[in-house]
Design an enzyme around this catalytic site. Structure first.
Site, mmCIF file in Angstrom:
data_model
loop_
_atom_site.group_PDB
_atom_site.id
_atom_site.type_symbol
_atom_site.label_atom_id
_atom_site.label_comp_id
_atom_site.label_asym_id
_atom_site.label_seq_id
_atom_site.Cartn_x
_atom_site.Cartn_y
_atom_site.Cartn_z
ATOM 1 N N ARG A 45 -1.222 -8.829 13.665
ATOM 2 C CA ARG A 45 -1.787 -7.857 12.717
ATOM 3 C C ARG A 45 -2.599 -8.549 11.641
ATOM 4 O O ARG A 45 -3.631 -8.043 11.190
ATOM 5 C CB ARG A 45 -0.675 -7.037 12.072
ATOM 6 C CG ARG A 45 -0.121 -6.002 13.016
ATOM 7 C CD ARG A 45 1.249 -5.551 12.619
ATOM 8 N NE ARG A 45 1.255 -4.752 11.411
ATOM 9 C CZ ARG A 45 2.342 -4.492 10.698
ATOM 10 N NH1 ARG A 45 3.502 -4.994 11.054
ATOM 11 N NH2 ARG A 45 2.273 -3.742 9.629
ATOM 12 N N ARG A 102 10.812 -1.873 11.827
ATOM 13 C CA ARG A 102 9.743 -1.505 12.750
ATOM 14 C C ARG A 102 9.528 -2.627 13.765
ATOM 15 O O ARG A 102 9.546 -3.802 13.415
ATOM 16 C CB ARG A 102 8.439 -1.256 11.967
ATOM 17 C CG ARG A 102 8.378 0.131 11.351
ATOM 18 C CD ARG A 102 7.292 0.271 10.297
ATOM 19 N NE ARG A 102 6.008 -0.280 10.679
ATOM 20 C CZ ARG A 102 4.944 -0.308 9.870
ATOM 21 N NH1 ARG A 102 5.027 0.203 8.642
ATOM 22 N NH2 ARG A 102 3.804 -0.828 10.269
ATOM 23 N N ARG A 134 -9.898 0.980 8.827
ATOM 24 C CA ARG A 134 -9.509 -0.395 9.111
ATOM 25 C C ARG A 134 -10.594 -1.140 9.881
ATOM 26 O O ARG A 134 -10.406 -2.320 10.194
ATOM 27 C CB ARG A 134 -8.238 -0.402 9.962
ATOM 28 C CG ARG A 134 -6.953 -0.597 9.162
ATOM 29 C CD ARG A 134 -5.784 -0.414 10.129
ATOM 30 N NE ARG A 134 -4.612 -1.142 9.765
ATOM 31 C CZ ARG A 134 -3.544 -0.608 9.153
ATOM 32 N NH1 ARG A 134 -3.546 0.640 8.778
ATOM 33 N NH2 ARG A 134 -2.487 -1.345 8.912
ATOM 34 N N ARG A 152 11.359 -5.758 5.326
ATOM 35 C CA ARG A 152 11.079 -4.324 5.197
ATOM 36 C C ARG A 152 11.992 -3.515 6.126
ATOM 37 O O ARG A 152 12.184 -3.865 7.285
ATOM 38 C CB ARG A 152 9.615 -4.034 5.556
ATOM 39 C CG ARG A 152 9.341 -2.522 5.623
ATOM 40 C CD ARG A 152 7.889 -2.152 5.469
ATOM 41 N NE ARG A 152 7.029 -2.649 6.520
ATOM 42 C CZ ARG A 152 5.697 -2.493 6.506
ATOM 43 N NH1 ARG A 152 5.096 -1.898 5.485
ATOM 44 N NH2 ARG A 152 4.971 -2.975 7.494
ATOM 45 N N LYS A 164 0.826 -1.211 0.000
ATOM 46 C CA LYS A 164 0.000 0.000 0.000
ATOM 47 C C LYS A 164 0.865 1.269 0.000
ATOM 48 O O LYS A 164 0.686 2.146 -0.836
ATOM 49 C CB LYS A 164 -0.921 0.030 1.243
ATOM 50 C CG LYS A 164 -1.824 -1.180 1.368
ATOM 51 C CD LYS A 164 -2.712 -1.108 2.615
ATOM 52 C CE LYS A 164 -1.979 -1.221 3.942
ATOM 53 N NZ LYS A 164 -1.354 -2.553 4.191
HETATM 54 P P1 ADP Z 1 0.983 -1.600 7.438
HETATM 55 O O1 ADP Z 1 0.787 -0.814 6.178
HETATM 56 O O2 ADP Z 1 2.293 -2.260 7.500
HETATM 57 O O3 ADP Z 1 -0.182 -2.452 7.766
HETATM 58 P P2 ADP Z 1 0.566 0.919 8.835
HETATM 59 O O4 ADP Z 1 1.756 1.781 8.786
HETATM 60 O O5 ADP Z 1 -0.589 1.232 7.957
HETATM 61 O O6 ADP Z 1 1.055 -0.581 8.641
HETATM 62 O O7 ADP Z 1 0.006 0.854 10.313
HETATM 63 C C1 ADP Z 1 0.847 0.522 11.405
HETATM 64 C C2 ADP Z 1 0.033 0.411 12.670
HETATM 65 O O8 ADP Z 1 -0.567 1.680 12.986
HETATM 66 C C3 ADP Z 1 -1.146 -0.548 12.611
HETATM 67 O O9 ADP Z 1 -0.756 -1.903 12.849
HETATM 68 C C4 ADP Z 1 -2.018 -0.004 13.739
HETATM 69 O O10 ADP Z 1 -1.498 -0.344 15.006
HETATM 70 C C5 ADP Z 1 -1.852 1.503 13.570
HETATM 71 N N1 ADP Z 1 -2.869 2.018 12.640
HETATM 72 C C6 ADP Z 1 -2.658 2.526 11.398
HETATM 73 N N2 ADP Z 1 -3.819 2.884 10.811
HETATM 74 C C7 ADP Z 1 -4.798 2.576 11.711
HETATM 75 C C8 ADP Z 1 -6.221 2.661 11.688
HETATM 76 N N3 ADP Z 1 -6.889 3.120 10.613
HETATM 77 N N4 ADP Z 1 -6.893 2.245 12.803
HETATM 78 C C9 ADP Z 1 -6.257 1.787 13.883
HETATM 79 N N5 ADP Z 1 -4.926 1.650 13.959
HETATM 80 C C10 ADP Z 1 -4.190 2.038 12.879
HETATM 81 P P1 ADP Z 2 2.134 -1.903 3.226
HETATM 82 O O1 ADP Z 2 2.108 -0.405 3.246
HETATM 83 O O2 ADP Z 2 0.938 -2.495 2.530
HETATM 84 O O3 ADP Z 2 2.342 -2.526 4.569
HETATM 85 P P2 ADP Z 2 4.746 -1.633 1.897
HETATM 86 O O4 ADP Z 2 4.499 -0.774 0.716
HETATM 87 O O5 ADP Z 2 5.447 -1.047 3.058
HETATM 88 O O6 ADP Z 2 3.373 -2.359 2.344
HETATM 89 O O7 ADP Z 2 5.556 -2.930 1.396
HETATM 90 C C1 ADP Z 2 5.965 -3.960 2.297
HETATM 91 C C2 ADP Z 2 7.380 -4.422 1.942
HETATM 92 O O8 ADP Z 2 7.354 -5.140 0.705
HETATM 93 C C3 ADP Z 2 8.391 -3.289 1.748
HETATM 94 O O9 ADP Z 2 9.656 -3.761 2.167
HETATM 95 C C4 ADP Z 2 8.361 -3.044 0.230
HETATM 96 O O10 ADP Z 2 9.602 -2.522 -0.225
HETATM 97 C C5 ADP Z 2 8.111 -4.460 -0.301
HETATM 98 N N1 ADP Z 2 7.286 -4.489 -1.516
HETATM 99 C C6 ADP Z 2 6.158 -3.778 -1.766
HETATM 100 N N2 ADP Z 2 5.666 -4.054 -2.993
HETATM 101 C C7 ADP Z 2 6.493 -4.980 -3.536
HETATM 102 C C8 ADP Z 2 6.524 -5.668 -4.811
HETATM 103 N N3 ADP Z 2 5.585 -5.472 -5.747
HETATM 104 N N4 ADP Z 2 7.541 -6.543 -5.017
HETATM 105 C C9 ADP Z 2 8.483 -6.762 -4.059
HETATM 106 N N5 ADP Z 2 8.508 -6.143 -2.852
HETATM 107 C C10 ADP Z 2 7.533 -5.268 -2.589
#
Ligand code: ADP
Ligand code: ADP
Ligand code: ZN
Length: 215
Positions: free
Chosen positions: A171, A160, A88, A127, A13
């Protein structure tokens, strides 16, 4: 244009939101990044939020809805945005509908990035994130030019706390129980678009742009 980017943790994302931002004049809003920034700044909201985040739990709906409302109405009202990681929960989705009603607007679409569980665990494991600007790397697929250092700003990269295996498991469970039901909510509104996330960064981006061109 106003849309959401959804998918389980690690779906891509944040990476894809960053690419879209480079192509379109659009603001990307990540609630996760907003919480991490607030924590870094020593803001009480961020410090409280981090106690949930570290274990992989969701921050409460009220706190989360509030920071989104503040962001949507700060400076001038945002005309174009991507929301990454919000809503979410079903309560958050309803709160977002109310906010957009108040602003006399609505969502144009919801992008849902699909990936398998194996890929998801592998991505979280590898990551790395810049502690200064939040840029995201992957040790194999998107390594920084210089090990441990951000290409964009020179900041230090870290893993992280919530990307450790136990937190990721939690998660993922929360995603399945609380967030996945939203897909149905948006599908019923006729605005859900599925994207295959298990392709190269570039191919995922191309599929997303094809959907956005038609919105
Ligand atoms: P990822 O994209 O890896 O799932 P995010 O950076 O979007 O992680 O979110 C990291 C953490 O921040 C989540 O696991 C949650 O604890 C908190 N968080 C983010 N967005 C929300 C939301 N919309 N509602 C509740 N908690 C959130
Ligand atoms: P999210 O926000 O959904 O948690 P991220 O964009 O942070 O996901 O991506 C999660 C991890 O996977 C990061 O280390 C990113 O560089 C890697 N990643 C994301 N998209 C791809 C892809 N299409 N191919 C390989 N690695 C990817
Ligand atoms: Zn950086």
């Amino acid at each position: 244009m106003k849309f959401l980017i959804m998918g389980p943790p690690g779906a891509g994302k944040g990476s894809q939101a960053a690419r879209i931002k480079n192509h379109l004049d659009i603001t990307s809003i990540s609630t996760g990044q907003m919480f991490r920034d607030a924590y870094k700044a020593g803001d009480p909201i961020g410090i409280k939020a981090m106690t949930y985040i570290e274990d992989g739990n969701l921050v409460d709906d009220k706190t989360t809805n509030n920071i989104v409302w503040q962001r949507l109405t700060s400076d001038e009202q945002l005309e174009n945005f991507i929301l990454d990681g919000y809503p979410r929960t079903v309560n958050q989705a309803k709160a977002l509908d109310d906010m957009l009603d108040k602003l006399d607007t609505k969502l144009d679409g919801v992008l849902n990035i699909l990936i398998s569980e194996d890929v998801l665990f592998e991505r979280m494991e590898q990551r790395r994130v810049c502690k200064d600007c939040g840029a995201t790397y992957h040790l194999t697929f998107k390594p920084p030019i210089k090990e441990g250092v951000c290409d964009v700003c020179g900041g230090a990269l870290y893993q992280r706390q919530d990307d450790k295996h136990e937190s990721v498991k939690n998660r993922l469970e929360i995603y399945k129980n609380k967030t996945k039901p939203l897909l149905d909510y948006y599908d019923k509104k006729g605005i859900l678009y599925n994207i295959n996330g298990m392709q190269s960064f570039e191919n995922v981006h191309e599929d997303i742009m094809l959907v956005l061109e038609d919105l």
